[in-house]
Scaffold this active site. Structure first.
Site, short mmCIF file in Angstrom:
data_model
loop_
_atom_site.label_atom_id
_atom_site.label_comp_id
_atom_site.label_asym_id
_atom_site.label_seq_id
_atom_site.Cartn_x
_atom_site.Cartn_y
_atom_site.Cartn_z
N GLU A 152 -8.75 -6.04 -3.94
CA GLU A 152 -8.44 -5.52 -2.60
C GLU A 152 -6.94 -5.60 -2.39
O GLU A 152 -6.27 -6.48 -2.91
CB GLU A 152 -9.20 -6.31 -1.54
CG GLU A 152 -8.98 -7.82 -1.58
CD GLU A 152 -7.69 -8.30 -0.94
OE1 GLU A 152 -7.21 -7.59 -0.05
OE2 GLU A 152 -7.18 -9.35 -1.35
N LEU A 254 11.87 -4.86 2.70
CA LEU A 254 13.29 -5.10 2.47
C LEU A 254 13.92 -5.69 3.74
O LEU A 254 15.09 -5.47 4.01
CB LEU A 254 13.95 -3.77 2.09
CG LEU A 254 15.08 -3.81 1.06
CD1 LEU A 254 14.70 -4.61 -0.17
CD2 LEU A 254 15.47 -2.39 0.65
N ALA A 256 15.09 -8.91 5.71
CA ALA A 256 15.40 -10.33 5.55
C ALA A 256 14.69 -11.12 6.64
O ALA A 256 14.47 -10.61 7.74
CB ALA A 256 16.90 -10.54 5.63
N CYS A 264 -1.68 -14.73 0.69
CA CYS A 264 -1.67 -13.99 -0.58
C CYS A 264 -0.41 -14.14 -1.40
O CYS A 264 -0.44 -14.64 -2.52
CB CYS A 264 -1.91 -12.51 -0.30
SG CYS A 264 -3.60 -12.18 0.18
C1 UDX Z 1 -0.16 -9.17 1.20
C2 UDX Z 1 -0.01 -7.82 0.45
O1 UDX Z 1 0.87 -6.96 1.12
C3 UDX Z 1 -1.34 -7.18 0.27
O2 UDX Z 1 -1.19 -5.97 -0.42
C4 UDX Z 1 -2.15 -8.15 -0.53
O3 UDX Z 1 -3.31 -7.64 -0.98
C5 UDX Z 1 -2.32 -9.45 0.24
O4 UDX Z 1 -1.04 -9.98 0.50
P1 UDX Z 1 -0.40 -10.04 3.67
O5 UDX Z 1 -0.52 -11.41 3.09
O6 UDX Z 1 -1.28 -9.65 4.80
O7 UDX Z 1 -0.60 -8.96 2.50
O8 UDX Z 1 1.12 -9.94 4.14
P2 UDX Z 1 2.29 -8.85 4.10
O9 UDX Z 1 2.24 -7.97 5.26
O10 UDX Z 1 2.33 -8.19 2.78
O11 UDX Z 1 3.57 -9.82 4.27
C6 UDX Z 1 3.83 -10.88 3.38
C7 UDX Z 1 4.95 -11.77 3.85
O12 UDX Z 1 6.20 -11.19 3.60
C8 UDX Z 1 4.95 -12.09 5.33
O13 UDX Z 1 5.28 -13.45 5.49
C9 UDX Z 1 6.00 -11.19 5.91
O14 UDX Z 1 6.55 -11.68 7.09
C10 UDX Z 1 6.99 -11.19 4.77
N1 UDX Z 1 7.85 -10.01 4.76
C11 UDX Z 1 7.33 -8.79 4.52
C12 UDX Z 1 9.22 -10.15 4.97
O15 UDX Z 1 9.71 -11.27 5.20
N2 UDX Z 1 10.01 -9.06 4.87
C13 UDX Z 1 9.50 -7.83 4.63
O16 UDX Z 1 10.28 -6.88 4.55
C14 UDX Z 1 8.12 -7.68 4.44
#
Ligand code: UDX
Length: 438
Positions: A152, A254, A256, A264
Site C-alpha cells: 500500500e 521538498l 524544509a 512509515c
Molecule cells: C508515507 C508515504 O508518503 C506513503 O507513500 C507511505 O506508504 C507511508 O508513508 P505518511 O507516513 O502518511 O506516508 O506521511 P507523508 O505525508 O509521506 O509525510 C512523511 C513525513 O515527512 C512527515 O513527517 C512530513 O511532515 C514530512 N515531510 C513531508 C516534510 O517534512 N517535508 C516535505 O516536503 C514532505
C-alpha cells in the site's frame, strides 16, 4: 463482486477493507482486538482519517463490509485474503513479523479450498517467501494457494483518495493465476487508467521501501540545505522552489521542516538499513537519512533555545503535535520529541492540536493542553509551530502578539513570511530562512 477478507483493522487494513467494499466487493475485516471490532460495528473509528467514517457507514449499511474477530470465518468466506497486520520496528530496527507469521499459520489451518494470500502491510523483502513456507507447512494436503505482495502507498490524511486514485498499483506474484486474480480485484481502477506494475513478489516488496526511503531522503536533503542556508545567509524556500521547478526533481517532498515522522518513513528507513546489512550491503543514503533526521530535531531544539533563551522556568506555546496535518498520529512526531526535550530542560509547555491531543496526552502528560491557538499563547515566552494544520496558516497575528509574553515565533514549517512578521514586531525564526536585505 469478489469475496475478500482483510486481516488487521489498523490503518492499512481498515482503509483497504472499506475501499475494496466500496468497489462493490463483499469484504470482511478481521482483528483479534474484540474491543476494536465491537467499536467498528458501532461505527467507532479507531483513528481519525478524513472520509473514513462515511465510507465504513455506507458499506456496512449496504452489507458489503462486515467486521469479525474470526480468521476462520474470513478464510471460509473469502477467496483472497489480505494480510494487513502491524509490523512495528523492533528495538534493532528490524520489522517485527510475529503478527504476520501468526496470521499466516491461522489462515493455513482454516483453508479448505484455493486461496490467494496477499501481503499488504509493509514487510521486508523475503517475507512473501516466508509466508509461503508457513502456509505450506500448516495447510491440509491437496489444498492449493498462492502468495502475493501488494504494497500500500496510503498517506495518512488522504488515504481514501490515495486508494481510489493511486499513482500506481504494484502486483507482485509468482504465478499467472495469482496475477490474474489480483489484477481483477483492482479492475475498477483500470477505468481511470491507473498504471499496474506487475512483477515478482520480491521486487514488489522492495518497491515499497525504495519509494519511501527515497521520499525520506528527499526531505532530508532539503533539511540539510536549510541548515546550510542559515549558515550562508540564503533562503531555503527559494532554493526549494527553484529546484522543484526542474521537472526531473519535482516540487513535492521538498519542504524544509523539523524532520520526518509518522509510522512509515522512519520505520521503513530503519528496516531497509537492517535488511541491506543482512544481505551484506552497507547502504549509505538510508543511514544518512537517519542521522540527518536526528540532527534536524536537535537543530530545532537549539533554535528554540536561541529564540526563547534558557528554557528552565519559561513557558513555551506549541501548535501542532501530530507528525503532519490531518492526522491524529503522533508516532515519531518531531513535535513530541522536541516538546519532551523542552520539558526535560525545565520548560512549561502549553499546546494545542486540532486532532492529536488525546494521543499526545499519553506521551506528554506534563503538557498543559489548550482549547485553541490563542489560549496556547497566554503568558508564553515564545510560540513554536510544529505542524502546518490549515488553521495555523491564517492566525490573527496581532492577537497572538498581544497574548504572548514576548513576541517570539519559531515557525518550523515556514508558513509565514519572515519580513512580514518582523515588520509586525515579531522575533521570527523559520527553518533555513534569512531575511532579504532591504
Ligand atoms: C508515507 C508515504 O508518503 C506513503 O507513500 C507511505 O506508504 C507511508 O508513508 P505518511 O507516513 O502518511 O506516508 O506521511 P507523508 O505525508 O509521506 O509525510 C512523511 C513525513 O515527512 C512527515 O513527517 C512530513 O511532515 C514530512 N515531510 C513531508 C516534510 O517534512 N517535508 C516535505 O516536503 C514532505
Amino acid at each position: 463482486m469478489r469475496r475478500l477478507a482483510v486481516i488487521g483493522a489498523g490503518y492499512v487494513g481498515l482503509v483497504s477493507a472499506a475501499c475494496f467494499a466500496d468497489f462493490g466487493n463483499e469484504v470482511v475485516c478481521v482483528d483479534s482486538d474484540e474491543g476494536k471490532i465491537e467499536g467498528l460495528r458501532r461505527l467507532k473509528m479507531p483513528f481519525y482519517e478524513p472520509g473514513l467514517l462515511d465510507l465504513v457507514r455506507r458499506n456496512t449499511v449496504e452489507s458489503r463490509l462486515s467486521f469479525s474477530t474470526s480468521v476462520d470465518e474470513a478464510v471460509s468466506r473469502a477467496e483472497a485474503i489480505f494480510i494487513a497486520v502491524g509490523t512495528p520496528a523492533s528495538k534493532t530496527g528490524e520489522a517485527d513479523l510475529s503478527g504476520v507469521r501468526a496470521v499466516a499459520k491461522e489462515i493455513a489451518l482454516h483453508m479448505r479450498t484455493y486461496k490467494l494470500i496477499v501481503q499488504k502491510s509493509t514487510v521486508p523483502v523475503g517475507t512473501g517467501a516466508m509466508v509461503r513456507r508457513i502456509v505450506q507447512r500448516h495447510c491440509r494436503r491437496g489444498v492449493s494457494f498462492d502468495v502475493a505482495s501488494n504494497p500500500e502507498f496510503l498517506r495518512e490524511g488522504s488515504a481514501i483518495e490515495n486508494f481510489m486514485r493511486p499513482d500506481r498499483v504494484v502486483i507482485g506474484t509468482w504465478t499467472k493465476k495469482a496475477e490474474n486474480l489480483l489484477s481483477e480485484i483492482y479492475a475498477p481502477l483500470y477505468l481511470i487508467e491507473t498504471p499496474m506494475v506487475k512483477t515478482t513478489v520480491e521486487t514488489a516488496e522492495l518497491i515499497k521501501y525504495a519509494a519511501n526511503v527515497f521520499l525520506a531522503a528527499k526531505v532530508s536533503f532539503i533539511n540539510e540545505m536549510a541548515r546550510l542556508c542559515e549558515a550562508l545567509g540564503a533562503d531555503v524556500q527559494v532554493v526549494a522552489k527553484a529546484m522543484g521547478l526542474d521537472r526531473r526533481i519535482g516540487s513535492k517532498f521538498l519542504h524544509a521542516g523539523p524532520g520526518i515522522g509518522g509510522s512509515c518513513l522512519p520505520k521503513d528507513t530503519a528496516a531497509l538499513v537492517r535488511f541491506a546489512d543482512a544481505a551484506g550491503l552497507k547502504l549509505l543514503i538510508p543511514r544518512a537519512v537517519q542521522d540527518i533526521n536526528r540532527a534536524q530535531r536537535e537543530f530545532v531544539l537549539k533554535k528554540i533555545e536561541k529564540a526563547v533563551g534558557a528554557l528552565k522556568g519559561k513557558t513555551v506555546g506549541v501548535l501542532g503535535l501530530s507528525f503532519k496535518p490531518e492526522t491524529d498520529d503522533v508516532r515519531e512526531s518531531p513535535a513530541v520529541y522536541v516538546t519532551k526535550a523542552m520539558l526535560a530542560r525545565g520548560a512549561k509547555v502549553r499546546a494545542f492540536d486540532p486532532a492529536a491531543m488525546q494521543a499526545a496526552r499519553v506521551l506528554l502528560p506534563r503538557v498543559e493542553y489548550c482549547k485553541n491557538a490563542y489560549e496556547v499563547c497566554e503568558g508564553a515566552s515564545g510560540l513554536v509551530i510544529f505542524t502546518e494544520w490549515n488553521e495555523f496558516r491564517r492566525l490573527d497575528l496581532a492577537r497572538i502578539k498581544s497574548l504572548l509574553r514576548r513576541p517570539v515565533m519559531i515557525d518550523c514549517r515556514n508558513i509565514y513570511e519572515p519580513d512580514e512578521l518582523r515588520a509586525m514586531g515579531f522575533k521570527y525564526y523559520g527553518i533555513g530562512r534569512t531575511p532579504r536585505a532591504v
